[in-house]
Design an enzyme around this catalytic site. Structure first.
Site, PDB file in Angstrom:
ATOM      1  N   ASP A  71       0.663  -1.267   0.246  1.00  0.00           N
ATOM      2  CA  ASP A  71       0.060   0.368   0.567  1.00  0.00           C
ATOM      3  C   ASP A  71       0.693   1.315  -0.195  1.00  0.00           C
ATOM      4  O   ASP A  71       1.832   0.937   0.124  1.00  0.00           O
ATOM      5  CB  ASP A  71      -1.154  -0.173   0.758  1.00  0.00           C
ATOM      6  CG  ASP A  71      -0.297  -0.332   2.035  1.00  0.00           C
ATOM      7  OD1 ASP A  71       0.729  -0.430   2.391  1.00  0.00           O
ATOM      8  OD2 ASP A  71      -1.175  -0.335   3.791  1.00  0.00           O
ATOM      9  N   ASN A 145      -7.389  -3.009  14.984  1.00  0.00           N
ATOM     10  CA  ASN A 145      -9.343  -3.602  13.847  1.00  0.00           C
ATOM     11  C   ASN A 145      -8.737  -4.340  13.261  1.00  0.00           C
ATOM     12  O   ASN A 145     -10.006  -5.246  12.442  1.00  0.00           O
ATOM     13  CB  ASN A 145      -8.917  -1.929  13.574  1.00  0.00           C
ATOM     14  CG  ASN A 145      -8.522  -1.250  12.090  1.00  0.00           C
ATOM     15  OD1 ASN A 145      -8.015  -2.010  12.028  1.00  0.00           O
ATOM     16  ND2 ASN A 145      -9.501  -0.013  11.912  1.00  0.00           N
TER      17      ASN A 145
HETATM   18  C1  F6R Z   1       1.618  -1.541   6.151  1.00  0.00           C
HETATM   19  C2  F6R Z   1       0.598  -2.205   6.375  1.00  0.00           C
HETATM   20  C3  F6R Z   1      -0.667  -1.967   7.765  1.00  0.00           C
HETATM   21  C4  F6R Z   1       0.588  -2.545   8.358  1.00  0.00           C
HETATM   22  C5  F6R Z   1      -0.849  -2.186   9.954  1.00  0.00           C
HETATM   23  C6  F6R Z   1       0.377  -2.451  11.539  1.00  0.00           C
HETATM   24  O1  F6R Z   1       2.376  -1.736   4.544  1.00  0.00           O
HETATM   25  O2  F6R Z   1       0.071  -2.633   5.669  1.00  0.00           O
HETATM   26  O3  F6R Z   1      -1.506  -3.228   8.042  1.00  0.00           O
HETATM   27  O4  F6R Z   1       0.836  -3.901   8.995  1.00  0.00           O
HETATM   28  O5  F6R Z   1      -1.191  -0.696  10.457  1.00  0.00           O
HETATM   29  O6  F6R Z   1       1.924  -1.964  11.853  1.00  0.00           O
HETATM   30  P1  F6R Z   1       2.021  -2.001  12.618  1.00  0.00           P
HETATM   31  O7  F6R Z   1       3.487  -2.542  12.144  1.00  0.00           O
HETATM   32  O8  F6R Z   1       2.799  -0.095  12.536  1.00  0.00           O
HETATM   33  O9  F6R Z   1       1.955  -1.978  13.624  1.00  0.00           O
END
Ligand code: F6R
Length: 250
Positions: A71, A145
């Site tokens: 993304d 979430n």
């Molecule tokens: C980022 C992504 C998100 C993160 C998720 C967890 O490319 O796809 O889905 O994996 O928001 O974020 P963190 O690792 O910062 O807890």
């Protein structure tokens, strides 16, 4: 879904990095390309810190190694320090290229959100994944979430790469982690691979680190069938998904 519990986060990162490295090496040794699906955010950083030197010092010819990111924010230029493009440049692509110049920046892919036509870019991105032969192994983090990539609750299991809105809870979490607490700086939209796109990866490794993920992981692991309320639950339909966590009593 298989769950692997490794209490020591450093050991978990090393184990996952080694596992991914071996998968890449095995394909490249057989002259088969390897496509790695990359995630951003805080979770995979420890793995990249281990994986980059492994790949860099391996002596492997990485000209058959490709990456696709999940993304990208809409509204930040590629050079903005919080763009996922910049994050990958800093933490993966440039350090790897420095260590092993056979790694080609042209083989990295991330949605181009600078375009005037984001819907067209989504189609182009899907097409590029297909043309490249699909994703061999997709790395995933999970939101508090239950989102994967930016597929927020309510996303369909057959969704494809598309423009999505990022919900308030996710923007708040990302503001605190990456934007000095200022939610107004966190974009409201992104281009995200869809859940259907992610499920086509031949192998998926989801990483859940730290107590902030305990509640959602407990809910996820108690489900018997997928629900749009927890997008990560669609991974129940995937035949080759491993979850690595450092949380005990999961
Ligand atoms: C980022 C992504 C998100 C993160 C998720 C967890 O490319 O796809 O889905 O994996 O928001 O974020 P963190 O690792 O910062 O807890």
């Amino acid at each position: 879904m298989q769950i692997v519990h490794i209490a020591d986060t450093t050991k978990l990162n090393t184990t996952v990095a080694r596992y991914i490295f071996d998968r890449i090496k095995s394909n490249l040794h057989q002259n088969r390309p390897f496509t790695l699906g990359l995630a951003t955010g805080s979770t995979p950083l420890g793995i990249y810190r281990e994986l980059v030197p492994l790949l860099g010092a391996s002596g492997l010819d990485l000209s058959g190694f490709y990456t696709f990111n999940l993304d990208e924010y809409i509204g930040l230029t590629q050079h903005h320090p919080n763009s996922y493009h910049a994050e990958m440049m800093t933490n993966f692509w440039l350090p790897l290229q420095k260590l092993n110049p056979t790694f080609k920046l042209e083989h990295t892919h991330i949605p181009d959100t600078s375009t005037q036509n984001p819907d067209e870019e989504c189609k182009t991105y899907e097409h590029a994944i297909q043309k490249n032969g699909g994703i061999d192994l997709q790395i995933l983090g999970i939101g508090t979430n239950g989102h994967i990539a930016f597929n927020e609750p309510g996303s369909r299991g057959d969704s494809r790469t598309r423009v999505v809105s990022i919900n308030e809870e996710t923007r708040k979490v990302n503001a605190d982690k990456f934007f000095a607490g200022d939610i107004s700086k966190v974009p409201t939209h992104a281009i995200s691979m869809g859940i259907g796109t992610i499920l086509e990866a031949r192998e998926i490794v989801l990483i859940a680190l730290g107590e902030s993920k305990r509640e959602i992981m407990t809910r996820l692991l108690n489900l018997v069938e997928p629900t749009e309320n927890i997008p990560a639950s669609f991974l129940l339909q995937h035949k080759n998904t491993k979850i690595y966590t450092d949380m005990s009593n999961m």
